[in-house]
Scaffold this motif. Sequence first.
Motif, PDB file in Angstrom:
ATOM      1  N   GLU B 545       0.844  -1.199   0.000  1.00  0.00           N
ATOM      2  CA  GLU B 545       0.000   0.000   0.000  1.00  0.00           C
ATOM      3  C   GLU B 545       0.882   1.253   0.000  1.00  0.00           C
ATOM      4  O   GLU B 545       1.996   1.228   0.516  1.00  0.00           O
ATOM      5  N   PRO B 546       0.407   2.355  -0.567  1.00  0.00           N
ATOM      6  CA  PRO B 546       1.189   3.592  -0.545  1.00  0.00           C
ATOM      7  C   PRO B 546       1.395   4.069   0.891  1.00  0.00           C
ATOM      8  O   PRO B 546       0.503   3.939   1.736  1.00  0.00           O
ATOM      9  N   ASP B 547       2.600   4.621   1.151  1.00  0.00           N
ATOM     10  CA  ASP B 547       2.873   5.167   2.486  1.00  0.00           C
ATOM     11  C   ASP B 547       2.535   6.663   2.501  1.00  0.00           C
ATOM     12  O   ASP B 547       1.910   7.176   1.572  1.00  0.00           O
ATOM     13  N   ALA B 548       2.963   7.375   3.547  1.00  0.00           N
ATOM     14  CA  ALA B 548       2.612   8.787   3.709  1.00  0.00           C
ATOM     15  C   ALA B 548       3.135   9.627   2.551  1.00  0.00           C
ATOM     16  O   ALA B 548       2.523  10.628   2.173  1.00  0.00           O
ATOM     17  N   SER B 549       4.276   9.218   1.967  1.00  0.00           N
ATOM     18  CA  SER B 549       4.841  10.006   0.864  1.00  0.00           C
ATOM     19  C   SER B 549       4.151   9.698  -0.460  1.00  0.00           C
ATOM     20  O   SER B 549       4.477  10.303  -1.477  1.00  0.00           O
ATOM     21  N   GLY B 550       3.222   8.747  -0.436  1.00  0.00           N
ATOM     22  CA  GLY B 550       2.521   8.387  -1.667  1.00  0.00           C
ATOM     23  C   GLY B 550       3.216   7.259  -2.406  1.00  0.00           C
ATOM     24  O   GLY B 550       2.667   6.703  -3.343  1.00  0.00           O
ATOM     25  N   ARG B 551       4.459   6.953  -1.995  1.00  0.00           N
ATOM     26  CA  ARG B 551       5.149   5.841  -2.658  1.00  0.00           C
ATOM     27  C   ARG B 551       4.675   4.529  -2.044  1.00  0.00           C
ATOM     28  O   ARG B 551       4.403   4.453  -0.844  1.00  0.00           O
ATOM     29  N   ARG B 552       4.632   3.504  -2.861  1.00  0.00           N
ATOM     30  CA  ARG B 552       4.135   2.217  -2.338  1.00  0.00           C
ATOM     31  C   ARG B 552       5.183   1.607  -1.414  1.00  0.00           C
ATOM     32  O   ARG B 552       6.368   1.558  -1.712  1.00  0.00           O
ATOM     33  N   ARG B 553       4.703   1.161  -0.308  1.00  0.00           N
ATOM     34  CA  ARG B 553       5.567   0.629   0.750  1.00  0.00           C
ATOM     35  C   ARG B 553       6.153  -0.724   0.312  1.00  0.00           C
ATOM     36  O   ARG B 553       5.426  -1.609  -0.128  1.00  0.00           O
ATOM     37  N   PRO B 554       7.493  -0.857   0.411  1.00  0.00           N
ATOM     38  CA  PRO B 554       8.091  -2.139   0.020  1.00  0.00           C
ATOM     39  C   PRO B 554       7.843  -3.220   1.074  1.00  0.00           C
ATOM     40  O   PRO B 554       7.904  -2.943   2.278  1.00  0.00           O
ATOM     41  N   VAL B 555       7.534  -4.394   0.634  1.00  0.00           N
ATOM     42  CA  VAL B 555       7.295  -5.524   1.546  1.00  0.00           C
ATOM     43  C   VAL B 555       8.304  -6.629   1.187  1.00  0.00           C
ATOM     44  O   VAL B 555       8.294  -7.134   0.064  1.00  0.00           O
ATOM     45  N   VAL B 556       9.195  -6.922   2.125  1.00  0.00           N
ATOM     46  CA  VAL B 556      10.236  -7.926   1.878  1.00  0.00           C
ATOM     47  C   VAL B 556       9.612  -9.314   1.951  1.00  0.00           C
ATOM     48  O   VAL B 556       8.920  -9.644   2.917  1.00  0.00           O
ATOM     49  N   THR B 557       9.843 -10.135   0.944  1.00  0.00           N
ATOM     50  CA  THR B 557       9.260 -11.477   0.905  1.00  0.00           C
ATOM     51  C   THR B 557      10.277 -12.499   1.397  1.00  0.00           C
ATOM     52  O   THR B 557      11.443 -12.165   1.639  1.00  0.00           O
ATOM     53  N   GLY B 558       9.852 -13.705   1.473  1.00  0.00           N
ATOM     54  CA  GLY B 558      10.750 -14.777   1.884  1.00  0.00           C
ATOM     55  C   GLY B 558      11.510 -15.402   0.734  1.00  0.00           C
ATOM     56  O   GLY B 558      12.326 -16.300   0.934  1.00  0.00           O
ATOM     57  N   ARG B 559      11.256 -14.908  -0.478  1.00  0.00           N
ATOM     58  CA  ARG B 559      11.948 -15.488  -1.638  1.00  0.00           C
ATOM     59  C   ARG B 559      13.336 -14.863  -1.731  1.00  0.00           C
ATOM     60  O   ARG B 559      13.464 -13.658  -1.965  1.00  0.00           O
ATOM     61  N   THR B 560      14.344 -15.661  -1.506  1.00  0.00           N
ATOM     62  CA  THR B 560      15.700 -15.122  -1.500  1.00  0.00           C
ATOM     63  C   THR B 560      16.589 -15.897  -2.455  1.00  0.00           C
ATOM     64  O   THR B 560      16.286 -17.018  -2.844  1.00  0.00           O
ATOM     65  N   ALA B 561      17.703 -15.221  -2.811  1.00  0.00           N
ATOM     66  CA  ALA B 561      18.723 -15.881  -3.622  1.00  0.00           C
ATOM     67  C   ALA B 561      20.062 -15.287  -3.239  1.00  0.00           C
ATOM     68  O   ALA B 561      20.151 -14.099  -2.928  1.00  0.00           O
ATOM     69  N   ALA B 562      21.119 -16.089  -3.238  1.00  0.00           N
ATOM     70  CA  ALA B 562      22.447 -15.595  -2.867  1.00  0.00           C
ATOM     71  C   ALA B 562      23.219 -15.262  -4.130  1.00  0.00           C
ATOM     72  O   ALA B 562      23.120 -15.959  -5.142  1.00  0.00           O
ATOM     73  N   ILE B 563      23.978 -14.132  -4.045  1.00  0.00           N
ATOM     74  CA  ILE B 563      24.846 -13.780  -5.175  1.00  0.00           C
ATOM     75  C   ILE B 563      26.243 -13.565  -4.624  1.00  0.00           C
ATOM     76  O   ILE B 563      26.412 -13.199  -3.457  1.00  0.00           O
ATOM     77  N   PRO B 564      27.267 -13.787  -5.453  1.00  0.00           N
ATOM     78  CA  PRO B 564      28.630 -13.532  -4.972  1.00  0.00           C
ATOM     79  C   PRO B 564      28.821 -12.048  -4.694  1.00  0.00           C
ATOM     80  O   PRO B 564      28.232 -11.201  -5.373  1.00  0.00           O
ATOM     81  N   CYS B 565      29.603 -11.704  -3.704  1.00  0.00           N
ATOM     82  CA  CYS B 565      29.784 -10.300  -3.333  1.00  0.00           C
ATOM     83  C   CYS B 565      31.139 -10.151  -2.657  1.00  0.00           C
ATOM     84  O   CYS B 565      31.424 -10.802  -1.668  1.00  0.00           O
ATOM     85  N   ASP B 566      32.000  -9.260  -3.245  1.00  0.00           N
ATOM     86  CA  ASP B 566      33.322  -9.055  -2.657  1.00  0.00           C
ATOM     87  C   ASP B 566      33.377  -7.799  -1.823  1.00  0.00           C
ATOM     88  O   ASP B 566      34.311  -7.586  -1.053  1.00  0.00           O
ATOM     89  N   ALA B 567      32.404  -6.906  -2.015  1.00  0.00           N
ATOM     90  CA  ALA B 567      32.295  -5.730  -1.140  1.00  0.00           C
ATOM     91  C   ALA B 567      30.848  -5.251  -1.198  1.00  0.00           C
ATOM     92  O   ALA B 567      30.203  -5.317  -2.241  1.00  0.00           O
ATOM     93  N   LEU B 568      30.363  -4.796  -0.055  1.00  0.00           N
ATOM     94  CA  LEU B 568      28.995  -4.262   0.003  1.00  0.00           C
ATOM     95  C   LEU B 568      29.071  -2.817   0.480  1.00  0.00           C
ATOM     96  O   LEU B 568      29.607  -2.532   1.556  1.00  0.00           O
ATOM     97  N   LEU B 569      28.577  -1.897  -0.385  1.00  0.00           N
ATOM     98  CA  LEU B 569      28.577  -0.477  -0.028  1.00  0.00           C
ATOM     99  C   LEU B 569      27.155  -0.087   0.343  1.00  0.00           C
ATOM    100  O   LEU B 569      26.212  -0.298  -0.434  1.00  0.00           O
ATOM    101  N   LEU B 570      26.983   0.516   1.516  1.00  0.00           N
ATOM    102  CA  LEU B 570      25.642   0.869   1.992  1.00  0.00           C
ATOM    103  C   LEU B 570      25.370   2.333   1.682  1.00  0.00           C
ATOM    104  O   LEU B 570      26.103   3.220   2.108  1.00  0.00           O
ATOM    105  N   ALA B 571      24.316   2.558   0.913  1.00  0.00           N
ATOM    106  CA  ALA B 571      23.900   3.931   0.600  1.00  0.00           C
ATOM    107  C   ALA B 571      22.410   4.018   0.892  1.00  0.00           C
ATOM    108  O   ALA B 571      21.578   4.179   0.008  1.00  0.00           O
ATOM    109  N   LEU B 572      22.074   3.866   2.151  1.00  0.00           N
ATOM    110  CA  LEU B 572      20.674   3.707   2.545  1.00  0.00           C
ATOM    111  C   LEU B 572      20.107   4.955   3.190  1.00  0.00           C
ATOM    112  O   LEU B 572      19.042   4.949   3.789  1.00  0.00           O
ATOM    113  N   GLY B 573      20.837   6.050   3.084  1.00  0.00           N
ATOM    114  CA  GLY B 573      20.305   7.294   3.624  1.00  0.00           C
ATOM    115  C   GLY B 573      21.044   7.749   4.852  1.00  0.00           C
ATOM    116  O   GLY B 573      21.820   7.009   5.453  1.00  0.00           O
ATOM    117  N   GLN B 574      20.813   9.023   5.193  1.00  0.00           N
ATOM    118  CA  GLN B 574      21.481   9.635   6.333  1.00  0.00           C
ATOM    119  C   GLN B 574      20.456  10.381   7.161  1.00  0.00           C
ATOM    120  O   GLN B 574      19.360  10.671   6.687  1.00  0.00           O
TER     121      GLN B 574
END
Lengths: 387, 739
Positions: B545-574
């Motif tokens: 459902e849309p949240d207060a900003s009008g954007r639809r709220r993301p819902v994390v599911t249980g469907r997952t998959a692993a991918i190779p990763c040598d570095a993870l950079l977090l750019a999730l906001g400040q």
Amino acid sequence: MSGQLLSANHAAAIGAALAGRANRTGRGFVSGVYPITPSTECMELLCNQEIEKGHVVRVESEHSAMAVCIGGAAGGARTFTTSSSNGLAFMAENVVAAALLRLPVVMVAANRTLGPPWNIWADHGDTLMLRDTGWIQMYCADNQEVLDTVLCAFRLAEDRRILLPALVCQEAFVLSHTMARTHVPTQDEVDRFLPPLDLPGRLVGTARIVGGLTVPQTTEVHRAQHHQAMGRFFEVYREVQDAFEAVFGRRPADPVVPYRADDADVLVVSMGTIGSTVERAVDVAREKGIRLGALRVRTFRPFPAELLAAAFRGRPRIAVIDRNVSLGFGGVLWGEARGLADPGAVVQGYMIGIGGGDVRPEHVLALAEDVASRQAAGAPVLMEAGA
Amino acid sequence: MGVTETGRASIPEEIPLPLEVRVHGRGGQGGVTCAKLIATIYAEQGLHVQTFGDYGSERTGAPIRAFARVDTVPIRNHNKVYRPHHLVVLDAALLGDDVLDGAEPGAVVLLNTARGLEPFADRHGRFRFAAVDATAIARRHGIGTSAVVIINTTLAGAYARAMGLPWEAVERAFAVQGLARDLPAAREAWDAVVSRAADEGEAAPVRRAVPAPNVIGIAEHVEDLPNPLRTGSWRTQMPLYLSHAAPCNAGCPAGNDVVGFVQALATGGVEAAARVLFRTQPLPSVCGRVCPAPCMSACNRGAYDGAVHIRGLERWIGDHVDAEGVRPPRAANPRRVAVVGSGPAGLGAAFALASLGHDVEIFEGESCLGGVLRTGIPAYRLPEEVLDRDIGRILALGVTARTGTFLDAAAIADLAATRDAVIVAAGLQRLTGLEAPGVLLPGVLQGIRFLDDVKRGAAPRLAGHVVVAGGGNTAVDCARTALRLGAASVTIAYRRGRKEMPAIGPEVDEAVAEGVKLALHRQPVRVLGEGRVQSLELAEVELGEPDASGRRRPVVTGRTAAIPCDALLLALGQAADLSIVPALPNLFTAGDMATGDGTVTHALGSGRRAAARVLASLDGEPDPVLPRPDLDSLVAPAHVRFSHFHVEPPHAERHRIGAHALGFDEVNRGLDGPSEASRCFSCGACTHCDTCMLYCPEGVIHRVGQGYRVDEAFCKGCGMCVAECPRRAMAMVQEASAR
């Protein structure tokens, strides 16, 4: 008292629609129309008419409007259009084509001044520009005459002895937009007056080109035939007058309409509504003891030279009124009529009502007085009527 | 048809036959139909009639005449009426010698007026007068429009009564003309009309000799002749030259006069454009590179052939203007203001204050000014020298900078005690982490720190597959920087879709072109590895459902998959660290710290507003409200006459592709010239294009100085100039008398 209060534009449209329906047992009715002030009301009413086996095509230009009529007529349909002024100028190429193909198209022109500068008011210069295109030209003086002349025009144009397009002229506003009581005939009456069109050599079946290349000798013959057809007009018109009177109970006016002309010292010659206004001036002059008379030229092409010459006989002073200027010459009607008077008669040209100037009985009396005072004709006089 | 005795007998003896009636009105009032109705009334009584209009220029408000003749015999002459027995005047303002011309004593004048008979008794005693307020009656009956009341049918009812004609004839005439709908109004006028007899024994009217106007030869002029029809009192609305708000201006968070600087660039060149821009914008070269350009999203040309490339033009001006900052004259009452933080909000505030001649000191914790512009935006997007140039211009205004000085809450409080005011614009210092098992493994880095390190020359070595979590500009910057540092491949994992990514669109396009992959609707839920990150588990995300900003709220599911990763950079906001801001009356915040809008342009606007608040507060005035245009005064696409403009797609900026080859050289080389400015519609702002002048059917709009003048005496209020104005730089306003 019978009759409907109609504008001449509407009278023309009703006449065209009645004529169109009368061809329902033939090849029907086709009209190409494009609006231009002051003829727009006529095409608007026509577009709103229910015409059995009829088709009114709204096109993008006057040139195409006439092209639709040419195509319709070539296929044997009864055809009609209406235009005015610069619209006629734009249409001109196909105006010529309709005549040279000998197609009996009927067109009502609302005579309007050619521009620029733009002027929407009455002037005969637009249809006189088309003088030599090979069309019959008739000029009307009142609403009834417009309706009746449209009906007569179809019968004349479609007569096998003639087969020419016909132009019915009515002046801008002073006639096109003037409302007066008009007798509208029944469809049954019009059916009796206008037989279905049976065009010889009409297009049937496979489409083909008309009007391809020709050679000098062929054209010489065609022109001679066209000219001879014009020459048969007056004879056929008398028959049309008789037939019209038999059906409708009134007689369409003659090609030249005299008014108190027989004993006139001064004869005023004119066309269109001015001819009607002249009649009022004649009455006023006669009340004062002045022997004024009038001739109204109703049919301008073919030119009624013989009728005019007969009417001019014994008339010493003739004033010719033109609501037009053939620039560098003078009035067109004056130019054609001046050689028909008795030797020594004074035939003076007056151009008045140019650009819609309002011609009143006073103006006619003034020019009649002017011609009466002349011993010899001078250069044509351009009078300002204003409005 | 002979004499119609019944016709003669059916009308009052006072009416002479032949009768001549003249109607005077204005185009739009229905005068021609009025004459037609009057004629029809007589025709219905069995008389011959003739009626026609004297058509004029056929425009609303132009005086027109119409005529009717009545007789017992067919009417032959076709000229107009010069000696009217009856005069019907549809607009009392027309009543003058020319209207009364030719009327003999005893003629009847029927006037549409709200003032009754009294005002006309003295001047026109020789005529029989009748009066009715047909306008009020017709308006009550809703005949016509709110602007133009059509009074012809109403007045016809009054005419019949004033002349002693039977009501039944009116009813029949209205039926014949198909106007039966208007009969109630005609009946009201029939009841309301008042009249008085003519005085006797007065002299015949002296007819004014009107000399024929001098006609200029057609060969002697090429311009249209002036129209001689004065407007009188008919007009209900007038055109006005009135600027409206351009959507770009309304959409600019920094408050820039966008249409102003673009037009200045088109017509006056870079220096002229810079003068407009520098009123509000201290960082044109920066914003010309990194702004998400809400102005372009709002641009009306977007609804035609593509928005004007405003950002590219701003960059062009910033990069090409020669002007060095000039120290402005000192303010009459100079204030001493400290600004903490030299990001865009701090720089914006400092610029606004210094431009007004106040003393400004900037305190910056880092060694160089610029804040996030310096540390957070990679050089391939914003080269250092470009930033230095914009900042140099601000410092040239007399701003003092103290770098390398981190201030805590206590230090800021001390500062506030010795300064008139302090503006804190420290940005967003708190970084949002990832709540997932394994985030503490080596190889998981905060993106903003990573970018900062790269700028300092302390870049970590990257190899293999780098994953960036997030969808904003920082995420894209991290991804493209990682490519430049040697990562074999880079994937951005973002929990929403491509359209929802907050990053600037073309930046994402460039990233993809450089080889960055997008894993959309994906969220890291587990970091796996031994000793350091080796792979990453991504979960599919659905939109709820849309949240207060009008954007639809993301819902994390249980469907997952692993991918190779040598570095993870977090750019999730400040987020802001408000603990450093003590509550003091002369302390203000600005920028992301205050608003959290997260763009340079928002921060600049916030800084400028903070500066205005500071000055108002120190002067003891209430908070200034910066004007925002209301919706009605905005120029919408529907207001723009697109047909006035040639289709011309936007000029593209010149992008160089190839992360590995280019390294940290600037990727976007900007527009190749300022000609894009000529695509601007100039919404709401007159460009003196002459369209109004050319379209005016009366020819009464004239050039005057830097604008136009409408000749009010002749303007009929037709509104054609306003309708044709390509850019809504005009409006029709109601005349005071018509309100």
